[in-house]
Structures are given as C-alpha cells and as structure tokens.
Design a protein around this motif. Structure first.
Motif, PDB file in Angstrom:
ATOM      1  N   PHE A 118       8.508  -3.754   2.178  1.00  0.00           N
ATOM      2  CA  PHE A 118       7.230  -4.456   2.210  1.00  0.00           C
ATOM      3  C   PHE A 118       6.840  -4.887   0.798  1.00  0.00           C
ATOM      4  O   PHE A 118       7.241  -4.255  -0.189  1.00  0.00           O
ATOM      5  CB  PHE A 118       6.130  -3.584   2.819  1.00  0.00           C
ATOM      6  N   ASP A 119       6.091  -5.970   0.706  1.00  0.00           N
ATOM      7  CA  ASP A 119       5.548  -6.418  -0.565  1.00  0.00           C
ATOM      8  C   ASP A 119       4.324  -5.584  -0.901  1.00  0.00           C
ATOM      9  O   ASP A 119       3.481  -5.314  -0.031  1.00  0.00           O
ATOM     10  CB  ASP A 119       5.129  -7.892  -0.499  1.00  0.00           C
ATOM     11  N   SER A 120       4.193  -5.188  -2.160  1.00  0.00           N
ATOM     12  CA  SER A 120       3.015  -4.465  -2.626  1.00  0.00           C
ATOM     13  C   SER A 120       2.293  -5.312  -3.663  1.00  0.00           C
ATOM     14  O   SER A 120       2.925  -5.811  -4.607  1.00  0.00           O
ATOM     15  CB  SER A 120       3.409  -3.122  -3.242  1.00  0.00           C
ATOM     16  N   ASN A 121       0.996  -5.475  -3.486  1.00  0.00           N
ATOM     17  CA  ASN A 121       0.171  -6.224  -4.423  1.00  0.00           C
ATOM     18  C   ASN A 121      -0.935  -5.307  -4.922  1.00  0.00           C
ATOM     19  O   ASN A 121      -1.707  -4.763  -4.127  1.00  0.00           O
ATOM     20  CB  ASN A 121      -0.431  -7.461  -3.746  1.00  0.00           C
ATOM     21  N   SER A 128       2.566  -7.429  -8.814  1.00  0.00           N
ATOM     22  CA  SER A 128       3.219  -7.595  -7.515  1.00  0.00           C
ATOM     23  C   SER A 128       4.581  -6.928  -7.552  1.00  0.00           C
ATOM     24  O   SER A 128       5.314  -7.044  -8.548  1.00  0.00           O
ATOM     25  CB  SER A 128       3.374  -9.078  -7.169  1.00  0.00           C
ATOM     26  N   ASP A 161      -1.587  -7.048   4.799  1.00  0.00           N
ATOM     27  CA  ASP A 161      -1.588  -6.698   6.216  1.00  0.00           C
ATOM     28  C   ASP A 161      -2.180  -5.308   6.396  1.00  0.00           C
ATOM     29  O   ASP A 161      -2.679  -4.966   7.466  1.00  0.00           O
ATOM     30  CB  ASP A 161      -0.162  -6.723   6.776  1.00  0.00           C
ATOM     31  N   GLN A 173      13.938  -9.840   1.226  1.00  0.00           N
ATOM     32  CA  GLN A 173      12.999 -10.890   1.586  1.00  0.00           C
ATOM     33  C   GLN A 173      13.520 -11.669   2.781  1.00  0.00           C
ATOM     34  O   GLN A 173      14.724 -11.866   2.914  1.00  0.00           O
ATOM     35  CB  GLN A 173      12.782 -11.835   0.386  1.00  0.00           C
ATOM     36  N   ALA A 224       9.671 -10.108   3.341  1.00  0.00           N
ATOM     37  CA  ALA A 224       9.177  -8.747   3.532  1.00  0.00           C
ATOM     38  C   ALA A 224       8.707  -8.538   4.964  1.00  0.00           C
ATOM     39  O   ALA A 224       8.290  -9.471   5.646  1.00  0.00           O
ATOM     40  CB  ALA A 224       8.022  -8.478   2.566  1.00  0.00           C
ATOM     41  N   LYS A 274       2.836  -6.898   4.147  1.00  0.00           N
ATOM     42  CA  LYS A 274       2.254  -6.864   2.800  1.00  0.00           C
ATOM     43  C   LYS A 274       1.225  -5.745   2.709  1.00  0.00           C
ATOM     44  O   LYS A 274       0.379  -5.607   3.598  1.00  0.00           O
ATOM     45  CB  LYS A 274       1.569  -8.200   2.490  1.00  0.00           C
ATOM     46  N   PRO A 279       7.738  -7.068  -5.199  1.00  0.00           N
ATOM     47  CA  PRO A 279       8.344  -7.671  -4.007  1.00  0.00           C
ATOM     48  C   PRO A 279       9.204  -6.676  -3.241  1.00  0.00           C
ATOM     49  O   PRO A 279       9.780  -5.749  -3.821  1.00  0.00           O
ATOM     50  CB  PRO A 279       9.195  -8.817  -4.573  1.00  0.00           C
ATOM     51  N   ALA A 306      -3.265 -11.524   0.939  1.00  0.00           N
ATOM     52  CA  ALA A 306      -2.200 -10.726   0.328  1.00  0.00           C
ATOM     53  C   ALA A 306      -2.016  -9.385   1.015  1.00  0.00           C
ATOM     54  O   ALA A 306      -1.313  -8.516   0.490  1.00  0.00           O
ATOM     55  CB  ALA A 306      -2.508 -10.516  -1.154  1.00  0.00           C
TER      56      ALA A 306
END
Length: 615
Positions: free
Chosen positions: A330-333, A296, A353, A302, A304, A307, A298, A351
């Motif tokens: 943006f959060d990257s997973n 992950s 969008d 925050q 974010a 996602k 982040p 997790a």
C-alpha cells in the motif's frame, strides 16, 4: 531515452526519394518543413489528410506515429505503428515506437512483448536489452530485469543508464552492496553528473556508511551547488553522523534555494527541536504541513492495493512507522499534524483509503487531541487507532483501568507535577518506598530512577523543574535465577504477537543495553519465546493479555511486561508508541516475527480500508 529523443529517429524517413512515386515525396517534404518550424499539429493534420497514402508506406506510418507520441496522443499512434508492422514486420523503429506508445497508455505487458520481438531481431543491441530491463523493473519483475540489464552491460560495458537502473533494481532486491557498486560505476563513467553522486550518497546513507555518504553528496554539490534535494540529503547524513550544527546549516541552505522543500523543512524542524528552539521548529513544520503530504512511501508493487494516510506530530510521541510500512503493498502518505492548523481536507481525502493515527503518547499529544479529532472527522475515512482511544493510555489511567484484571499485577501509578510533589514532601507527606519516579512522556529508561526515600525523591523532583512526573510502585520482578526478564508483545487487531525478550542484570532492562549479544543462552531463550510464547505465558496469562487487549481497544499497540512466580502478568507499559524494527544484526531469528507483525498490520489496514461503514 525519452519519447522526445526517440521521435528524432523518424527524421530518417523525411528525406524525399526519387524511388517513391509522387505525391509521397512532396508530402514528406512538406511535413519536414512543418516540423522544422515546430508546427507538429499542422504536420499531423497534413498527414491525416492523406490517410490512405500514408497507410501504404511504412516510413509515412512511422513519421505520423512518432509525431502523435510527440504531442502526447499515444493511443492514436498505436494504430499507425501497427499498420507499419503489417507492411514490414521487422521494422525496428515501429517496434520500439509501439513499445513506447503502449507503455504510455498503461499496457506494459504488450510493450514488453514488443521489446522481446525487437531483441529476437537484434539480440546484440545493448539499448534494447536496457529498455526491456527498465520496463521489467517497472513491472516489479526484478530478477528478470536484473538479467536483462546484465545482458545490456555485457554488450556495452560503459552503458551508464544500465548501471543506474541496475542499482535501483538491486536496491529493491535488498542487495545493497551490489546496488552501491553499480551506482559507483555510474559515477566513474560519468564523474561530472551530479545525480550519480547524489544517488550513491543515498545508498551509502542507507547502508550506514555515513562518512562515505557525506563525501558523495559533497562531490555532487561541487558539480551542482544549487541542488536543494542533495543539500537536504547531506543534512540528513550529517544529522545521523552526530553533526547537528552542520546538518542544520545544509538544511537551511536547501530552503534558501527551495523554500518549500519538504525534506529540508522536516530536517530543520527536527533539528530546531534538538536545539530547543520550539518556535523556529514550528515554523518549519508549519511549512511542511502547508505543503500537504510531507512524505510519500510508494508501495513495493505498483499499482498499490490501497492508500494509507499517516498522521504524525513532531511535537508529540508517535508510533514508530518506518519499518512497519516498508516493502508494503500500500502507498503511505505522511501528514504533519499541528495544533489549530487547518488542512485541505479534500486533497488529503484523495490520498487516503484509510487513516492511521500515529500520535500515540497520551502525555505528549494530549493538547492536540482536539485538533487531531477534528481532522480525522473531516476526512470521513476509516481510522486505525482513533485519537479518542489514545487519551486513556497514559500510565496513571492505565494503572486504574487494568487494576482489577484477573491474572495481572498492575503497579499503582500517580501523575504529579514536580512542584506539587515538592510541596507535598515539604509538608511531610509520606510515600511507600521503593518507587519508580520518571518524567512523563519519556521512554527507553530516560529520566527514570528507583528512589528509596524522600530525600532521593526530593532531589529528582528539584532537577525536574516544572515537568510532570510519574510515581509508580516498584515491583521486584527478578526471576528465580536472579535475572530480570521483560517481554514485549504487539497487539494487531485481535491477534497477539511476541516481539522480543530482554534479559538483564538490573531492573532497568532494555534490549539494546543487555548482554544478550554476548550470551548465547539468552538469545536461545528469546528465540524460544518468539517461537512458542505459550511456554512462557500460561493459558491464564494469555487470557489476561487478551483481556488487556479488549480493555485498551486500540487497533495496534504493544505491552512491556514480565511474569511473576505465580504466573501473573506484571504490566510495565501499555501504549501504541512501542518500537518494532527490522535491524536485527546478531539477532536474525527475530526478523521472521517482525515480518508477521508487518503482515498483520497490512492486513488490518486492508480490511479497514475496504470497510466504508467504519468511516
């Protein structure tokens, strides 16, 4: 200091005093007995049963409020802290407790105001300045956080927590030398704390100081030998230092302690591939895939904005992503994709969008396109670089797709297995020479040569074993001054961005292997290309590039090309595996253009994430 440790401060209120009229001393005494036996809920109920009595006494309000924090009921505690402050506006325990409660409920701005009020009352309290700085850091007010932490350290020069937090803030600000210095100060102040040495190792590794990083991790492990995360980090540093056997040993040690450690699984998987042990590699990557999100990243700020779920395969070529998503909003997973593996799509959907397919090498990833397509379909989210569009980006197919584009010189390319090529050569089949021959699925000039006759071709094919090969017509793209120029441009949505110009003495040009670091005129020319690509690509050439964009139809990809004497675009490679990076020492003029590409990529993802109809 945690909410639990701060709640211990309330004990000063629990000693009954003859100065208080009954029944308050008895109430507080009974509360103290309940706390001594761990009966927090009963103590709360007791105090609430005497609500009116408690509301009239600051010490009782604080006692109840801290108890409510202790049992994770911070919203209820706020009223009692505020009641205390109405009775005694300068009550420090109430102010700091209210800050904790407000922060727990998500109202960080009001919590910060509480610390400001407390500091106005006690400007020389180092702990208050530290708490203020820590909260400002969480709010990403980094310069203000740094100022608060510096004030804390000016008041208390051995405040280890402040040095640790200051290191984090400086790292976020990009001041790695100062961040490393703060982390080292924490190590000196508390040399027996393994986490300080491990954090120092992380910073040193990011700085590229691998030997010092390894030493810091090893120091941490002498203190806490069972720290799986530290072992995995040490393995990563050893791998970067060119010590793969030792790296694998540390990774395996981490997995022996914590079998599900994602970082160790990824480390060992990559090293097993390096040593040619595909089954062992798959076992490690399968463990990472079964854990759901493998890595992950982040968002810089925050919460974010959205996602992104990144689909990555260790057994295929992928779009290089680390610098592309660094410091994003943006959060990257990251998810490890394996052929025929089944995923918990409900958890992955939570997790994401938007889904970003990183698997981008049509030669290496073709076998898993089916599994990848099924996974993408099951997620029911908008997709960037849909896997179905990757299939047609291999070199042979691209040579056919772009052969008739006006203003483009597209060398003919044939894919053929090495044994079949040998059979044809031995049967007397002829080819136009010179030809570029290369292993399919390779990049960066690896296993690629120009051959000028059948004997050279035969030697190359024999050394290739069973590997598939590409044969490409050689185009002499030398400029009038005798140098070879290779331009890289990146396509993001409908936009085209210049990324670099490599100028070399021979036909096999790669930026890293040129003399551009030595020759100022080459750097000046690259800088001019980045700032004004229209000087190098005519209107017709830019139109040709835009036509290529429309034909390829990917959301994000790159092109390596040159320009011939007639202004036509000579295409070498078009796909989504192109590298962009921010490590531009000596070529700092490149960085603003990389940042433009990053911003356009983020905007592309943001737009796609908001387009529900694209799912």
């Amino acid at each position: 200091m945690t909410a639990y440790s701060e709640s211990l401060l309330m004990n000063q209120y629990l000693a009954p005093s003859a100065a208080h009229p009954s029944p308050l001393p008895a109430l507080l005494g009974r509360t103290a007995e309940l706390l001594g036996s761990g009966a927090y809920d009963t103590a709360i109920d007791l105090l609430l049963s005497e609500r009116q009595l408690v509301r009239g006494e600051p010490m009782a309000c604080n006692t109840l409020a801290y108890l409510l924090i202790q049992v994770e009921r911070p919203q209820e505690s706020i009223d009692w802290f505020e009641t205390c402050l109405r009775l005694r506006p300068d009550d420090m325990q109430a102010l700091t407790g209210l800050a904790i409660a407000l922060r727990s409920t998500g109202d960080a701005e009001q919590a910060l105001r509480c610390y400001d009020r407390a500091i106005a009352l006690r400007p020389d309290d180092a702990m208050l300045w530290y708490k203020r700085g820590a909260l400002q850091a969480d709010l990403r007010r980094l310069p203000e956080a740094l100022s608060s932490l510096d004030r804390s350290l000016a008041l208390k020069g051995d405040h280890v927590e402040a040095f640790v937090k200051r290191s984090h803030v400086l790292e976020a600000l990009g001041d790695m030398p100062s961040a490393t210095d703060s982390a080292a100060r924490a190590c000196l102040l508390e040399p027996g704390e393994a986490s300080h040495w491990s954090a120092l190792g992380d910073l040193l590794q990011k700085n590229g100081d691998l030997n010092q990083s390894i030493a810091a991790y090893e120091r941490a492990l002498t203190i806490s030998s069972e720290d799986a995360a530290c072992l995995a980090n040490l393995g990563g540093a050893l791998k970067l230092a060119g010590r793969p056997e030792e790296a694998l040993e540390r990774g395996r040690a981490a997995l022996a302690i914590e079998p599900g450690n994602q970082q160790a699984l990824l480390l060992c998987g990559g090293l097993e591939i390096h040593f040619g042990r595909a089954e062992a590699a798959r076992d490690n990557f399968l463990g990472a895939a079964q854990g759901g999100i493998a890595c992950s990243y982040p968002a810089k700020v925050q919460p974010a904005d959205f996602k992104a779920l990144m689909l990555f395969s260790p057994f295929a070529g992928n779009t290089p992503y680390e610098d592309l998503i660094s410091d994003a909003r943006f959060d990257s997973n990251l998810v490890i994709v394996l052929e025929n593996h089944r995923y918990d799509t409900a958890a992955l959907t939570e997790a994401a969008d938007v889904v970003v397919n990183l698997i981008s090498d049509a030669d290496l990833g073709l076998q898993m396109i089916g599994s990848l397509g099924e996974l993408v379909a099951s997620l029911r989210k908008p997709v960037v670089n849909h896997p179905s569009l990757i299939i047609a980006t291999d070199r042979q197919t691209m040579s056919r797709r772009l052969a008739t584009v006006p203003g483009v010189v597209m060398p003919k390319t044939l894919r053929i297995d090495a044994p079949e090529l040998l059979r044809r050569l031995n049967g007397g089949e002829s080819h136009p020479f010179p030809l570029i021959i290369r292993h399919a699925g390779t990049h960066g000039g690896e296993k690629m040569e120009v051959v000028s006759g059948p004997d050279e071709m035969r030697d190359f094919a024999q050394q290739a074993g069973d590997h598939p090969l590409y044969l490409t017509d050689f185009v002499d793209y030398r400029s009038a001054d005798g140098f070879f120029r290779k331009y890289r441009l990146i396509f993001v949505g409908a936009a085209i961005f210049p990324y670099h110009l490599a100028i070399g003495d021979s036909w096999k040009v790669h930026h890293i292997s040129t003399r551009m670091g030595e020759l100022q005129w080459m750097r000046d020319e690259e800088k001019a290309f980045l700032e004004e690509p229209g000087r190098f690509f005519s209107t017709e050439a830019m139109a040709a590039l835009d036509m290529i964009r429309r034909i390829v139809n990917l959301d994000y990809f790159g092109i390596d090309c040159s320009v011939d004497a007639n202004g036509k675009v000579i295409v070498f490679e078009v796909n989504a595996t192109m590298l962009i990076h921010l490590h531009n020492e000596g070529f700092e003029y490149k960085t603003p253009h990389v940042i433009k590409i990053k911003a356009a990529f983020e905007q592309l993802l943001r737009k796609r994430a908001s387009d529900v109809s694209a799912a």
